[in-house]
Design a protein around this motif. Structure first.
Motif, PDB file in Angstrom:
ATOM      1  N   ARG A   6      24.894 -16.105   4.349  1.00  0.00           N
ATOM      2  CA  ARG A   6      24.500 -15.149   3.322  1.00  0.00           C
ATOM      3  C   ARG A   6      23.954 -15.879   2.112  1.00  0.00           C
ATOM      4  O   ARG A   6      24.266 -17.037   1.874  1.00  0.00           O
ATOM      5  N   HIS A   9      22.053 -11.030   3.782  1.00  0.00           N
ATOM      6  CA  HIS A   9      22.105 -11.832   5.000  1.00  0.00           C
ATOM      7  C   HIS A   9      20.943 -12.818   4.947  1.00  0.00           C
ATOM      8  O   HIS A   9      19.833 -12.466   4.529  1.00  0.00           O
ATOM      9  N   ALA A  10      21.160 -14.044   5.368  1.00  0.00           N
ATOM     10  CA  ALA A  10      20.131 -15.085   5.287  1.00  0.00           C
ATOM     11  C   ALA A  10      18.855 -14.700   6.027  1.00  0.00           C
ATOM     12  O   ALA A  10      17.760 -15.098   5.618  1.00  0.00           O
ATOM     13  N   LYS A  11      18.967 -13.902   7.080  1.00  0.00           N
ATOM     14  CA  LYS A  11      17.752 -13.526   7.821  1.00  0.00           C
ATOM     15  C   LYS A  11      16.821 -12.655   6.982  1.00  0.00           C
ATOM     16  O   LYS A  11      15.670 -12.468   7.324  1.00  0.00           O
ATOM     17  N   TYR A  12      17.319 -12.125   5.858  1.00  0.00           N
ATOM     18  CA  TYR A  12      16.494 -11.325   4.956  1.00  0.00           C
ATOM     19  C   TYR A  12      16.080 -12.107   3.711  1.00  0.00           C
ATOM     20  O   TYR A  12      15.722 -11.515   2.692  1.00  0.00           O
ATOM     21  N   ALA A  13      16.074 -13.420   3.811  1.00  0.00           N
ATOM     22  CA  ALA A  13      15.772 -14.278   2.661  1.00  0.00           C
ATOM     23  C   ALA A  13      14.390 -14.001   2.066  1.00  0.00           C
ATOM     24  O   ALA A  13      14.186 -14.162   0.869  1.00  0.00           O
ATOM     25  N   THR A  73      14.779 -10.477  -0.476  1.00  0.00           N
ATOM     26  CA  THR A  73      16.127 -10.379  -1.043  1.00  0.00           C
ATOM     27  C   THR A  73      16.346  -9.191  -1.970  1.00  0.00           C
ATOM     28  O   THR A  73      17.465  -8.725  -2.125  1.00  0.00           O
ATOM     29  N   PRO A 102      28.200 -14.347   9.047  1.00  0.00           N
ATOM     30  CA  PRO A 102      26.824 -14.854   9.121  1.00  0.00           C
ATOM     31  C   PRO A 102      26.444 -15.530   7.797  1.00  0.00           C
ATOM     32  O   PRO A 102      27.042 -15.255   6.757  1.00  0.00           O
TER      33      PRO A 102
END
Length: 162
Positions: free
Chosen positions: A88, A28-32, A35, A86
């Motif tokens: 990704r 998920h992008a919020k965990y960029a 990663t 969402p």
């Protein structure tokens, strides 16, 4: 599937593979910023690791499988179809491992007294009842050996949607 000491002994007796290559992961992008973190698997568990037991980094052998695992694409009669979701990030991860257990191989499944049906069976309902899934028992036994770096496992079959 075998359990306890029988499972541990069977795993220790299986041949291991040495392999290097590229694997894929979707986050998920919020965990960029994290990663390659596997903290989510520790908190919530996964098919091969029970919640709160140990971290497991789940990777796919190709980008399409990684996308299918998070339901970002589905197989239809007309081919792959993207699914709104969402944002990704698709990562490619170089790896070099010396001790991979191939659980996809039917002979190894036979030694472990398991089969494809058991390996791809739903695991979340068992966890919801406070039970460990057979695949989590397998992953835990492999982890406890401390000599196995990775499990090569069957991918889930993809049903056709739409």
């Amino acid at each position: 599937m075998l359990t306890g000491d029988e499972l541990s002994a069977a795993l220790a007796g299986l041949p291991v593979l040495s392999e290097s290559g590229v694997a894929y992961r979707i986050v998920h992008a919020k965990y960029a910023a994290s990663t390659i973190s596997s903290i989510g698997s520790l908190k919530f568990g996964g098919r091969y690791n029970p919640p709160q037991a140990f971290e497991a980094l789940y990777l796919a052998s190709n980008p399409v499988t990684a996308l299918q695992e998070v339901n970002a694409v589905v197989q239809t009669e007309d081919g792959l179809l993207g699914v709104k979701g969402p944002p990704r990030i698709l990562l490619s991860v170089d790896y070099q491992l010396q001790a991979i257990l191939d659980i996809c191989h039917p002979e190894n499944q036979s030694v472990l007294e398991t089969n494809l049906s058991e390996l791809i069976a739903p695991w979340r309902p068992l966890n919801a009842k406070g039970q460990m899934a057979p695949t989590q028992t397998l992953g835990s036994a492999a982890y406890n050996l401390q000599s196995i770096e990775a499990l090569k496992v069957p991918r889930l079959p993809r049903s056709k949607h739409l």
